[in-house]
Every structure is written in C-alpha cells, then in structure tokens.
Design an enzyme around this catalytic site. Structure first.
Site, PDB file in Angstrom:
ATOM      1  N   LYS A 281      -3.976  -2.211  14.402  1.00 51.84           N
ATOM      2  CA  LYS A 281      -3.143  -1.289  15.181  1.00 51.84           C
ATOM      3  C   LYS A 281      -3.676  -1.167  16.608  1.00 51.84           C
ATOM      4  CE  LYS A 281      -2.955   1.817  11.724  1.00 51.84           C
ATOM      5  NZ  LYS A 281      -3.036   1.034  10.512  1.00 51.84           N
TER       6      LYS A 281
ATOM      7  N   GLU B 173       0.819  -1.224   0.000  1.00 56.12           N
ATOM      8  CA  GLU B 173       0.000   0.000   0.000  1.00 56.12           C
ATOM      9  C   GLU B 173       0.847   1.266   0.000  1.00 56.12           C
ATOM     10  OE1 GLU B 173      -1.389   1.797   3.499  1.00 56.12           O
ATOM     11  OE2 GLU B 173      -1.140  -0.004   4.709  1.00 56.12           O
TER      12      GLU B 173
HETATM   13  N1  PSU Z   1      -0.388   0.348   8.698  1.00 53.89           N
HETATM   14  C1  PSU Z   1       0.703   1.071   9.053  1.00 53.89           C
HETATM   15  N2  PSU Z   1       0.656   2.412   8.821  1.00 53.89           N
HETATM   16  C2  PSU Z   1      -0.420   3.017   8.206  1.00 53.89           C
HETATM   17  C3  PSU Z   1      -1.552   2.241   7.841  1.00 53.89           C
HETATM   18  C4  PSU Z   1      -1.480   0.907   8.122  1.00 53.89           C
HETATM   19  O1  PSU Z   1       1.694   0.525   9.562  1.00 53.89           O
HETATM   20  O2  PSU Z   1      -0.390   4.221   7.982  1.00 53.89           O
HETATM   21  C5  PSU Z   1      -2.747   2.889   7.146  1.00 53.89           C
HETATM   22  C6  PSU Z   1      -3.376   1.878   6.191  1.00 53.89           C
HETATM   23  O3  PSU Z   1      -3.397   2.472   4.914  1.00 53.89           O
HETATM   24  C7  PSU Z   1      -4.785   1.678   6.699  1.00 53.89           C
HETATM   25  C8  PSU Z   1      -5.048   3.018   7.284  1.00 53.89           C
HETATM   26  O4  PSU Z   1      -5.694   1.321   5.691  1.00 53.89           O
HETATM   27  O5  PSU Z   1      -3.827   3.299   7.977  1.00 53.89           O
HETATM   28  C9  PSU Z   1      -6.267   3.009   8.184  1.00 53.89           C
HETATM   29  O6  PSU Z   1      -6.829   4.282   8.209  1.00 53.89           O
HETATM   30  P1  PSU Z   1      -8.288   4.502   8.787  1.00 53.89           P
HETATM   31  O7  PSU Z   1      -8.191   4.121  10.234  1.00 53.89           O
HETATM   32  O8  PSU Z   1      -8.586   5.967   8.593  1.00 53.89           O
HETATM   33  O9  PSU Z   1      -9.220   3.637   8.005  1.00 53.89           O
END
Ligand code: PSU
Ligand code: MN
Length: 302
Positions: free
Chosen positions: A161, A26
């Site tokens: 996370k 990604e």
């Molecule tokens: N994993 C990481 N760092 C990130 C992300 C994931 O180690 O920045 C990103 C991914 O792109 C994931 C996003 O889809 O964070 C989630 O964002 P949100 O909580 O707004 O959906």
C-alpha cells in the site's frame, strides 16, 4: 483431519483433494479495510471472479474460535456488517482468539497461516502491509513481511500500500529472502497507482512462468512465500499527485491523533477514502478484482 482448529468448507476440501485450483482470500479487508456494504459486495464478487476463472474461492477467517478455510455467504455478511467490532487477527492474536472461541478477521499474515494449514498455495488480496513511513522511529513493520519470509504461500497483490515506505519495504523483503515478482511490469506497482519509481526483482509475463518459479522454490525446500505484484488496470489507476497528497494529509492526521499499532492501516484507508471522495475505494475494489483473476490463473497453472 488436517488440524484440530481448522474447518475446511466441503467444496474447498473436495477441490483440494482432486487437485483443482483453489484461491484463498483474506477477511481483514472485509471487516477493517472497506465500509459496509461495499465490503460484502466486493467479497462476494471476488469469489465469483475466482469461479469464473476456473478456481474455487476460500475466504479465510476465524469464526467462533475456529479457523475457517472457506466461508458461507452468511459468514461473509456477518464479518462485513460487524466491521471493526470484529478483532483484526494477526499472528500474535490467533491463539488467544481460538482459545476464547471468538471471531477474527484475518490479515495477510493469518490468512497465509490458515491457507497453508489447509493446503492452499495461492492467495489474492489488495495490498500487503509493509514498513511504515517513519518506521525508524516507530518500529511499525507489518507482520505480513515476516510471514512472507516463512510461510509457503504465493500472495498476489497490487504492491504494498502506498501509505507505506515502499523502498524500505523492498529492503526488508530482500533481507528476508522473499522474491518480488512484477506481473508484466519491471516497476513495483503502488497499489492505487501503477508507478512507484522502484524496481521489482523479476518481471514475469504469464501465469505459467510465475507458477514455475513458485514450484522451484517449493521443491528446493527454501520455505517462505513469493510476492506477485500486479498493477491496477490503467483505467482505474489514480493520479499519483492526487493520491500522494491524500496520503500525506491522512498520515499527518494519524500522527496528530496519536493513532498507532494495528489501527494505523484501517485509519489511513478510511481517511484516504474520505479525502478522495470515495475514488480510492473504487480503485481499491477494482485492483482486488484484478488480483483475484490473476491468482485463479496462476492456481490453474500450478
Ligand atoms: N489490502 C487492502 N485492504 C486491507 C488490507 C490489505 O486492500 O485492509 C489489510 C490486510 O489484511 C493486511 C493489513 O494484512 O491490511 C495490514 O495491516 P498492518 O499494516 O497493521 O499489518
Ligand atoms: Mn503495524
């Protein structure tokens, strides 16, 4: 031509045609998840690790209104240098970015969408988005979970996370029929650390076993993806007390500042990095490397 909005890098197209393993990566993690220059260094190193493990990397993004499966080094540098000036592109953003000819850093959601368009089955990242703490009030649930429910791509991560409500995240995945696999563990890893106190659905111990489960899901026509959670290596795992304290502090500040929507995750990751003096970033980088390796092995087994 697969899709009129999609450009597949020649190296990736050739690998797919010959049935060679390909792993998607990604780009939100590059533009929004890590600071420059560590973001670019990490993105390039991850590609190298995938190659060393016998697969072809396909970093995914939207560039100039085109969906890209496979980026050049220059494109990765562009996404890393511009950082948060690049739009964070989730499912709801994709059509508008394409129509306007703009750039977008793809989240887990949009990376899955574009990987599937290109015919890529494996995707490695750091941690997926999930149900945020306090979602009962805010309704903040990452679109990543809905995408896992509908798009047939296997996502290798280090768990959701730890800034999230991991218990509610598992409930949501269960409701939507997404299998959560623990790689060589029964316990859901918590991104920066190996322990969450929560159980995964199934433990699997080899790339072959994991690939077989995914194949069965595909052949059944169930649709949807599969989540493989791979614990951060012991030597880089953070002390739970230290990381949880940093997370609590960062969430408190986020709420005090009234930050919401798509800004939440990037804000928390950056804040936690500051509070831990950079230790969380080091862990984040290492767990991505670890996931890339496993994803390449599963892609080969598939
Ligand atoms: N994993 C990481 N760092 C990130 C992300 C994931 O180690 O920045 C990103 C991914 O792109 C994931 C996003 O889809 O964070 C989630 O964002 P949100 O909580 O707004 O959906
Ligand atoms: Mn959100």
């Amino acid at each position: 031509m697969l899709n009129k909005y999609l450009d597949v890098k020649p190296e990736v197209a050739e690998a797919l045609k010959e049935g060679k393993p390909v792993v998607a990566l990604e780009s939100t993690i590059i533009s929004h998840g890590m600071p420059y220059p560590q973001n670019v260094e990490t993105a390039l190193k991850v590609e190298q690790i995938i190659r060393e493990n016998g697969a072809v990397p396909a970093t995914i993004a939207v560039i100039g209104g085109r969906c890209k499966a496979g980026l050049t080094k220059e494109e990765i540098e562009h996404l890393g240098k511009k950082g948060t000036a690049i739009a964070k592109a989730s499912r709801r953003d994709l059509a508008v970015l394409l129509a306007r000819g703009e750039d977008g850093a793809t989240t887990v959601t949009t990376t899955m969408i574009i990987a599937h368009m290109a015919g890529i089955k494996l995707f490695a990242t750091g941690g997926i988005g999930g149900v945020h703490r306090g979602a009962q009030e805010t309704f903040d649930i990452s679109a990543d979970l809905m995408e896992l429910a509908q798009t047939p791509v296997m996502v290798v991560c280090a768990g959701a996370k730890a800034i999230l409500d991991l218990k509610l995240t598992l409930e949501y995945l269960e409701t939507h029929g997404v299998p959560v696999i623990g790689y060589q563990t029964e316990e859901l890893p918590a991104f920066y650390s190996r322990k969450s106190g929560l159980s995964v659905d199934y433990r699997m111990d080899s790339p072959e076993e994991t690939a077989a489960a995914f194949r069965a899901q595909q052949e059944l026509g169930l649709g949807g993806g599969m989540l493989v959670t791979n614990p951060i290596p012991e030597e880089y795992s953070m002390d739970s007390a230290v990381i949880n304290k940093a997370i609590d502090e960062a969430i408190e500040e986020m709420n005090a500042l009234g930050i919401h929507g798509k800004e939440c995750t990037p804000f928390l990751l950056a804040k936690i990095k500051d509070i831990t003096g950079g230790d969380s970033l080091d862990s984040n980088i290492q767990l991505v490397f670890n996931n890339a390796k496993l994803a390449a092995q599963i892609a080969a087994a598939l």
